[in-house]
Scaffold this active site. Structure first.
Site, PDB file in Angstrom:
ATOM      1  CE  LYS A   1       1.665  -2.048   6.599  1.00 11.86           C
ATOM      2  NZ  LYS A   1       0.435  -1.254   6.600  1.00 11.86           N
TER       3      LYS A   1
ATOM      4  N   GLY B   1       0.835  -1.189   0.000  1.00 11.16           N
ATOM      5  CA  GLY B   1       0.000   0.000   0.000  1.00 11.16           C
ATOM      6  C   GLY B   1       0.867   1.235   0.000  1.00 11.16           C
TER       7      GLY B   1
ATOM      8  CB  VAL C   1       2.039  -6.355   4.403  1.00  9.77           C
ATOM      9  CG1 VAL C   1       1.823  -7.325   5.568  1.00  9.77           C
ATOM     10  CG2 VAL C   1       1.621  -4.959   4.808  1.00  9.77           C
TER      11      VAL C   1
ATOM     12  CG  ASP D   1      -5.921   4.594   5.392  1.00 11.04           C
ATOM     13  OD1 ASP D   1      -6.938   5.042   4.793  1.00 11.04           O
ATOM     14  OD2 ASP D   1      -5.116   3.818   4.867  1.00 11.04           O
TER      15      ASP D   1
END
Length: 911
Positions: free
Chosen positions: A86, A66, A71, A181
């Site tokens: 991550k 992302g 990840v 988020d």
């Protein structure tokens, strides 16, 4: 030896009405584990290859990527487990400070332990990039779960999932973390059925600050003439546009209410199958979000009006118009859902009655009628807790003007809602056992209903007290709500068998009236209004004497004794508590006997320092608890805790530790790992480890206690400040003065905001901050802090209170370090005159002798006074009756001072 710090002591020093800390793991792989292939070093590729080593973790496969990073699934050879790793992206302009900030925010998330937040196991930096090792969850995202049925899932399926995710958000907000988020892709539904929020707090870490924005890297950037704000693509501005709040589009400061907005966008999408705001491009979407231009909900989807109204409020473009917090939003969802269940139950029961009367005959009709009557009996709690009383309670708390009252109001309502529902279930169950299942005799039902009515009456008294709150009431509201007496004994066969028979029918109205006075006195006690509580208790005592029903007399005596103890009238308190115990034993009122004996364990053993007598009362309590039955082990937990207090006061840290650990285990088992009683026990254990100089262990326990209190009470509550203070002391003892200073400053800010600038706890943190400055050699900065602490302590506690010692002694040391021995004499003289342990007086005496010596010119009167003072102290230390571990060190220092100060150039000062 005294270190000059003021600690705050918390804990269960009185019984309630009613996981061990993580250990360090060895860094050796378990025996028999096959060695892993030699890992390859990390390259600066977007996705690390299989076998790449990141920290100690070996990359297995790619899971996704992302805006914030990539990840991967990875293997932890140290703990032999699979993790999700991550690796956060770096920025072109990022530097060491940015990486440190990213790492600290990830570490803050690692301290969060909540069932609805993905656990963070480890954080670190590798090749200049922050990595986060997280719990590996087998399951699906909320996006995938919502896509499974043909069309939107029914709202009763959606609500529990989103409510669980909301609890995760709320828990992290309590830790000061903002998600930024929240969206369906960041919610996991595990194969174990548990809902977890992912990536909490990390979106903030990758923010592009306005002064650093590079427009060339943002192809979707545009300028909105209407709102004068920057709009960027996902990942450029701390969020995913479809779920972002207006303030995120405006690139201004965001807080937990921004997460609430994103939560409600997600909830809307889950309920209706589409998001609430139109827009084919980001500027169009931003315009709709910032003006509140929502789409009409699609037709043909069954979502009740109350639920839609909750969603709409959370989507308000003005953050102030949304719910004040996630707990407030979740409480509204829970309260509305409860109303729905009651309505549905009434309709079902009504339908069954009609069906039974028409079709299944008299016997079936009678059965359904009995079931309906039992449910109606349970619904009697609605007279105590309903929308009106909830609103009145909130209004009463807010009317106090206390800074943290809104947070308390948000958090106390769910406790009461839960208690009311528990009472409803237990009262219904008691009725069903007697009337429907017919497994109880009328006598057993009579006991159960008497017990339940007693709990209901106490609940009503507490709700009433909170609607007329003052500052003390606000401070204790959540703890009191969390400590409401358990309801299980009212339906537990063993507990009921040991309860005394209720009074004769002709006495019950009068006994209830006295019981209401007792409940009022208890509410005043728990709210800290001891004077008024004592007046009410005395009236209840007189009326109980007149009625002559022994269990009532025992109960009033116990409450009366407790209030006297709060006012330090120990002799009267002890006499009444002993009477309560004896009357209860003679009449088989074992629950009252158990509580009275547990009270006496603390009253005699801790408050009056008669340890042997206190331990004897703990044995009496153990017998009474066995007789009374203790299905939840809460009475035994309180007994063990109070016994631990006695050992702690005796400096028997190992015994105190053992008893506190046993109490903690029982509280966790009965109340869950996040209850405030658990936090108190963790705090007590932290105090023991501090006494044992086990600083790391103490720090871990204080951290756990702080996390629970923040979640339950809110970050602005004064009890949270107490935890911050104790944690600061632990860091100071470990000589991590920078972290200690940060914690003391946080505690000071909370207390000043919550209680005002002249509260005694303000002095505690001023004193501790001054100590840190002194340890850092910043004596000029320490001096005014000590002086302000002394001023507050004198105003609130008097000029001879023992707590002045640390501040007066510290001020003297600061003045000596500033080469002001004449000024240091007065505070040091006052310190040596206080009624404090000999160790503390002797340390102050050493420094007073030094001040007298340094202030004199030649072998004058002050130097003679210094030697006289040291001679007297040396004799007192040598002849002191009770041994203390610092005696030898003190004697050596006194002797060193005597010999060295034949030469005026030599000084021996306390640290």
């Amino acid at each position: 030896m005294s270190n000059g710090l003021d600690e705050t002591v918390e804990g269960d020093v009185t019984p309630p009405p009613s996981e061990r800390s993580p250990s360090l793991q060895d860094t050796v792989a378990p025996a028999g584990m096959a060695p892993s292939p030699r890992p390859r070093p990390l390259r600066h590729a977007t996705t690390p290859e299989k076998g790449t080593l990141i920290g100690r973790y070996v990359v297995l496969s790619r899971l996704g990527a992302g805006a914030m990073g990539v990840v991967v699934a990875a293997y932890d050879p140290q703990l032999d487990r699979k993790v999700a790793l991550k690796l956060l992206r770096g920025r072109r302009r990022s530097g060491e400070q940015d990486r440190i900030r990213l790492q600290r925010e990830a570490q803050a998330l690692a301290r969060l332990n909540h069932p609805h937040v993905v656990s963070v196991h480890d954080v670190g930096v590798h090749d200049g990039r922050v990595f986060v090792a997280m719990e590996f969850v087998e399951g699906k995202t909320l996006t995938q779960w919502l896509a499974e049925p043909d069309g939107p899932r029914p709202w009763p399926q959606v609500l529990p999932v989103l409510a669980a995710a909301g609890q995760g958000l709320a828990a992290a907000h309590a830790e000061g973390l903002v998600h930024r988020d929240f969206k369906p892709d960041n919610v996991m539904i595990g194969d174990d059925g548990r809902v977890r929020v992912m990536d909490f707090g990390l979106a903030r870490s990758t923010a592009v600050h306005s002064e650093e924005r590079d427009e060339s890297s943002l192809p979707f950037a545009a300028r909105s003439g209407a709102s004068s704000m920057w709009i960027t693509r996902a990942g450029g501005m701390m969020g995913t546009p479809a779920y972002m709040a207006p303030e995120q589009f405006a690139d201004i400061d965001v807080d937990a209410r921004s997460d609430q907005f994103s939560f409600c966008v997600t909830l809307h999408e889950a309920l209706y199958g589409e998001r609430p705001f139109p827009g084919e491009s980001i500027p169009e979407l931003a315009a709709a979000v910032t003006t509140g231009a929502r789409k009409d909900p699609p037709r043909g989807i069954d979502v009740p009006g109350w639920l839609h109204r909750v969603v709409v409020r959370g989507l308000d473009p003005d953050p102030a118009a949304r719910f004040p917090s996630m707990p407030a939003l979740l409480a509204e969802l829970g309260a509305a859902e409860t109303r729905r269940r009651r309505t549905r139950r009434a309709l079902v029961v009504g339908g069954l009655l009609g069906l039974a009367g028409l079709a299944v005959g008299v016997a079936r009709y009678d059965h359904v009628r009995r079931v309906a009557e039992c449910h109606a009996h349970g619904d009697g709690i609605d007279e105590v807790w309903n929308e009106q009383t909830g609103a009145a309670l909130r209004e009463g708390l807010l009317a106090t003007g206390v800074a943290y009252a809104p947070a308390v109001a948000d958090r106390v309502a769910p406790w009461f809602e839960s208690y009311a529902e528990s009472w409803r279930e237990h009262a219904t169950e008691a009725c069903m056992r007697a009337s429907v299942h017919q497994t109880w005799s009328p006598a057993v039902l009579d006991k159960a209903q008497w017990c339940l009515e007693d709990r209901r009456r106490g609940f009503a008294a507490l709700v009433g007290e909170l609607t007329q709150a003052n500052e003390l009431v606000v401070q204790s509201a959540i703890q009191v709500a969390a400590g409401l007496p358990p309801l299980l004994p009212c339906v537990d066969d063993g507990s009921l068998a040991t309860m005394p028979t209720p009074p004769a029918p002709e006495l019950r109205a009068q006994v209830h009236a006295v019981g209401e006075r007792i409940d009022q006195a208890m509410a005043l006690d728990r709210a800290g209004d001891y004077a008024q509580g004592l007046r009410v208790a005395e009236q209840a005592q007189d009326e109980a004497e007149r009625l002559g029903w022994a269990p009532l007399l025992a109960g009033t005596s116990r409450i009366h004794a407790n209030l006297l103890g709060q006012r330090a009238e120990y002799d009267r308190a002890e006499a009444l508590a002993v009477r309560a115990y004896m009357v209860a034993v003679r009449t088989d009122a074992w629950d009252t006997a158990a509580t009275a004996a547990t009270d006496l364990t603390n009253l005699v053993g801790s408050q009056q320092a008669r340890s042997d007598d206190g331990k004897l009362w703990a044995e009496h309590a153990a017998v009474a608890i066995e007789k009374a039955r203790d299905p939840l082990q809460l009475r035994e937990a309180a007994r063990l805790n109070n016994l631990g207090n006695i050992y702690y006061a005796q400096d028997d840290a190992e015994q105190a530790k053992a008893h506190y650990e046993q109490a903690l285990s029982r509280y966790r088992e009965a109340l869950g790992p996040r209850h405030l009683r658990v936090a108190d026990s963790l705090n007590n254990l932290g105090n023991v480890h501090t006494k044992l100089d086990q600083t790391a262990e103490a720090r871990a326990l204080y951290e756990q206690s702080l996390a629970i209190r923040r979640e339950a009470l809110g970050s602005g509550h004064p009890t949270v400040a107490s935890s911050l203070t104790n944690l600061g002391v632990a860091y100071a003892n470990a000589k991590d003065y920078a972290r200690a200073k940060e914690l003391f400053e946080q505690a000071l800010g909370v207390i000043e905001h919550a209680r005002g600038a002249r509260h005694p706890e303000v002095a505690t943190n001023l004193n501790n901050l001054a100590y840190i400055h002194r340890m850092l050699g910043e004596h000029a900065e320490a001096r005014p802090l000590y002086e302000r602490a002394i001023d507050i302590k004198e105003a609130s506690l008097g000029k001879t209170h023992p707590s002045l010692n640390t501040s007066l002694h510290g001020l003297g040391l600061a003045l000596l370090a500033l080469d002001r021995p004449e000024a240091a004499i007065a505070p040091l003289e006052r310190s040596t005159a206080l009624d404090v342990p000999l160790e503390s007086r002797a340390l102050a005496g050493l420094d007073l002798a030094q001040a007298l010596w340094d202030a004199s010119e030649g072998a004058g009167r002050d130097r003679a006074r210094a030697h006289e003072l040291l001679e007297r102290l040396g004799t007192e230390v040598a002849e002191h009756d009770e041994p203390f571990k610092a005696r030898r060190e003190l004697q050596e220092r006194i002797e060193a001072w005597r010999s060295q100060h034949r030469d005026p150039s030599v000084a021996v000062r306390s640290q």
